[in-house]
Design a protein around this motif. Structure first.
Motif, PDB file in Angstrom:
ATOM      1  N   THR A  13       0.832  -1.198   0.000  1.00  0.00           N
ATOM      2  CA  THR A  13       0.000   0.000   0.000  1.00  0.00           C
ATOM      3  C   THR A  13       0.872   1.255   0.000  1.00  0.00           C
ATOM      4  O   THR A  13       2.031   1.237   0.433  1.00  0.00           O
ATOM      5  N   LEU A  14       0.294   2.345  -0.443  1.00  0.00           N
ATOM      6  CA  LEU A  14       1.004   3.616  -0.429  1.00  0.00           C
ATOM      7  C   LEU A  14       1.332   4.028   0.998  1.00  0.00           C
ATOM      8  O   LEU A  14       2.436   4.534   1.276  1.00  0.00           O
ATOM      9  N   ASP A  15       0.420   3.778   1.915  1.00  0.00           N
ATOM     10  CA  ASP A  15       0.662   4.111   3.318  1.00  0.00           C
ATOM     11  C   ASP A  15       1.853   3.334   3.868  1.00  0.00           C
ATOM     12  O   ASP A  15       2.721   3.902   4.533  1.00  0.00           O
ATOM     13  N   ALA A  16       1.914   2.038   3.569  1.00  0.00           N
ATOM     14  CA  ALA A  16       3.051   1.226   4.024  1.00  0.00           C
ATOM     15  C   ALA A  16       4.350   1.708   3.395  1.00  0.00           C
ATOM     16  O   ALA A  16       5.386   1.793   4.056  1.00  0.00           O
ATOM     17  N   ALA A  17       4.312   2.043   2.101  1.00  0.00           N
ATOM     18  CA  ALA A  17       5.511   2.534   1.415  1.00  0.00           C
ATOM     19  C   ALA A  17       6.013   3.828   2.055  1.00  0.00           C
ATOM     20  O   ALA A  17       7.221   4.001   2.249  1.00  0.00           O
ATOM     21  N   GLU A  23      10.608   5.828   7.940  1.00  0.00           N
ATOM     22  CA  GLU A  23      11.283   5.183   9.063  1.00  0.00           C
ATOM     23  C   GLU A  23      12.675   4.669   8.697  1.00  0.00           C
ATOM     24  O   GLU A  23      13.538   4.557   9.558  1.00  0.00           O
ATOM     25  N   THR A  24      12.898   4.375   7.422  1.00  0.00           N
ATOM     26  CA  THR A  24      14.249   4.023   6.973  1.00  0.00           C
ATOM     27  C   THR A  24      15.180   5.209   7.183  1.00  0.00           C
ATOM     28  O   THR A  24      16.284   5.060   7.727  1.00  0.00           O
ATOM     29  N   LEU A  25      14.742   6.393   6.771  1.00  0.00           N
ATOM     30  CA  LEU A  25      15.576   7.583   6.965  1.00  0.00           C
ATOM     31  C   LEU A  25      15.744   7.911   8.448  1.00  0.00           C
ATOM     32  O   LEU A  25      16.834   8.309   8.878  1.00  0.00           O
ATOM     33  N   ALA A  26      14.693   7.721   9.219  1.00  0.00           N
ATOM     34  CA  ALA A  26      14.789   7.969  10.665  1.00  0.00           C
ATOM     35  C   ALA A  26      15.822   7.047  11.304  1.00  0.00           C
ATOM     36  O   ALA A  26      16.603   7.480  12.163  1.00  0.00           O
ATOM     37  N   GLU A  27      15.859   5.791  10.872  1.00  0.00           N
ATOM     38  CA  GLU A  27      16.860   4.858  11.398  1.00  0.00           C
ATOM     39  C   GLU A  27      18.263   5.295  10.986  1.00  0.00           C
ATOM     40  O   GLU A  27      19.203   5.203  11.781  1.00  0.00           O
ATOM     41  N   GLY A  28      18.403   5.782   9.792  1.00  0.00           N
ATOM     42  CA  GLY A  28      19.693   6.304   9.355  1.00  0.00           C
ATOM     43  C   GLY A  28      20.175   7.438  10.241  1.00  0.00           C
ATOM     44  O   GLY A  28      21.358   7.514  10.599  1.00  0.00           O
ATOM     45  N   ARG A  29      19.266   8.305  10.639  1.00  0.00           N
ATOM     46  CA  ARG A  29      19.635   9.405  11.550  1.00  0.00           C
ATOM     47  C   ARG A  29      20.002   8.853  12.919  1.00  0.00           C
ATOM     48  O   ARG A  29      20.960   9.303  13.545  1.00  0.00           O
ATOM     49  N   ARG A  30      19.219   7.879  13.426  1.00  0.00           N
ATOM     50  CA  ARG A  30      19.521   7.291  14.747  1.00  0.00           C
ATOM     51  C   ARG A  30      20.901   6.635  14.751  1.00  0.00           C
ATOM     52  O   ARG A  30      21.612   6.686  15.753  1.00  0.00           O
ATOM     53  N   LEU A  31      21.277   6.020  13.620  1.00  0.00           N
ATOM     54  CA  LEU A  31      22.571   5.339  13.522  1.00  0.00           C
ATOM     55  C   LEU A  31      23.713   6.268  13.134  1.00  0.00           C
ATOM     56  O   LEU A  31      24.864   5.848  13.105  1.00  0.00           O
ATOM     57  N   GLY A  32      23.400   7.511  12.817  1.00  0.00           N
ATOM     58  CA  GLY A  32      24.432   8.462  12.420  1.00  0.00           C
ATOM     59  C   GLY A  32      25.023   8.170  11.045  1.00  0.00           C
ATOM     60  O   GLY A  32      26.204   8.453  10.805  1.00  0.00           O
ATOM     61  N   LEU A  33      24.219   7.632  10.136  1.00  0.00           N
ATOM     62  CA  LEU A  33      24.701   7.279   8.807  1.00  0.00           C
ATOM     63  C   LEU A  33      24.844   8.515   7.922  1.00  0.00           C
ATOM     64  O   LEU A  33      24.277   9.571   8.200  1.00  0.00           O
ATOM     65  N   ILE A 141      11.067  -1.384   7.194  1.00  0.00           N
ATOM     66  CA  ILE A 141      10.094  -2.437   6.888  1.00  0.00           C
ATOM     67  C   ILE A 141       9.438  -2.935   8.175  1.00  0.00           C
ATOM     68  O   ILE A 141       8.219  -3.109   8.236  1.00  0.00           O
ATOM     69  N   ASN A 142      10.240  -3.150   9.208  1.00  0.00           N
ATOM     70  CA  ASN A 142       9.677  -3.575  10.493  1.00  0.00           C
ATOM     71  C   ASN A 142       8.702  -2.543  11.042  1.00  0.00           C
ATOM     72  O   ASN A 142       7.653  -2.901  11.594  1.00  0.00           O
ATOM     73  N   ALA A 143       9.010  -1.259  10.878  1.00  0.00           N
ATOM     74  CA  ALA A 143       8.142  -0.202  11.388  1.00  0.00           C
ATOM     75  C   ALA A 143       6.779  -0.218  10.714  1.00  0.00           C
ATOM     76  O   ALA A 143       5.779   0.207  11.302  1.00  0.00           O
TER      77      ALA A 143
END
Length: 152
Positions: A13-17, A23-33, A141-143
């Protein structure tokens, strides 16, 4: 006949995408990527979402798309594609040629599966080391409440 036409099911779905990409980008920020680009494709390899952080280099969207496209194209996560590129270089070169050069067989291309194991789409991430790109995709994806398949 219904208008608009019905019966098309592209899996993701568009919502899932949107959730996956955000959340992928948010994880990147949390990891300092390093700045990331994320591409989300549905099961027909059609673009559902793309987000490119400020500071990404020119080719990051194309690389991220290639990681997702390779995964959905063969139905394996990027880790399995990387292994196959080592053990079956002729086949992987042919696959890349058939895909118009749009397949990048490295970690960071992750299949999106439903609770029954069905493939809904794929995510590609580019910007940092491939293993780190993959970790960010898995978190996104998990989020969304879906299952990541990295190819391991």
């Amino acid at each position: 006949m219904p208008n608009p036409p019905t019966g098309f099911d592209h899996g993701l779905t568009l919502d899932a995408a949107h959730t996956i990409a955000r959340e992928t980008l948010a994880e990147g920020r949390r990891l300092g990527l390093a700045p990331l680009t994320v591409v989300v494709l549905d099961q027909a390899a059609q673009l559902k979402a793309v987000l490119r952080e400020d500071g990404c280099s020119l080719m990051r969207p194309t690389i991220a798309h290639g990681k997702a496209f390779g995964a959905i194209g063969l139905g394996f996560g990027g880790r399995e594609l990387a292994r196959r590129s080592q053990t079956m270089p002729g086949f992987m070169n042919a696959f890349s040629d058939l895909a118009g050069g749009s397949a990048v067989p490295v970690p960071g291309g992750v299949l999106v599966r439903d609770s029954k194991g069905g493939i809904l789409g794929a995510v590609g991430v580019s910007g940092d080391a491939s293993d780190k790109d993959e970790a960010a995709a898995v978190a996104g994806i998990n989020a969304a409440g879906l299952s990541p398949d990295t190819g391991d």
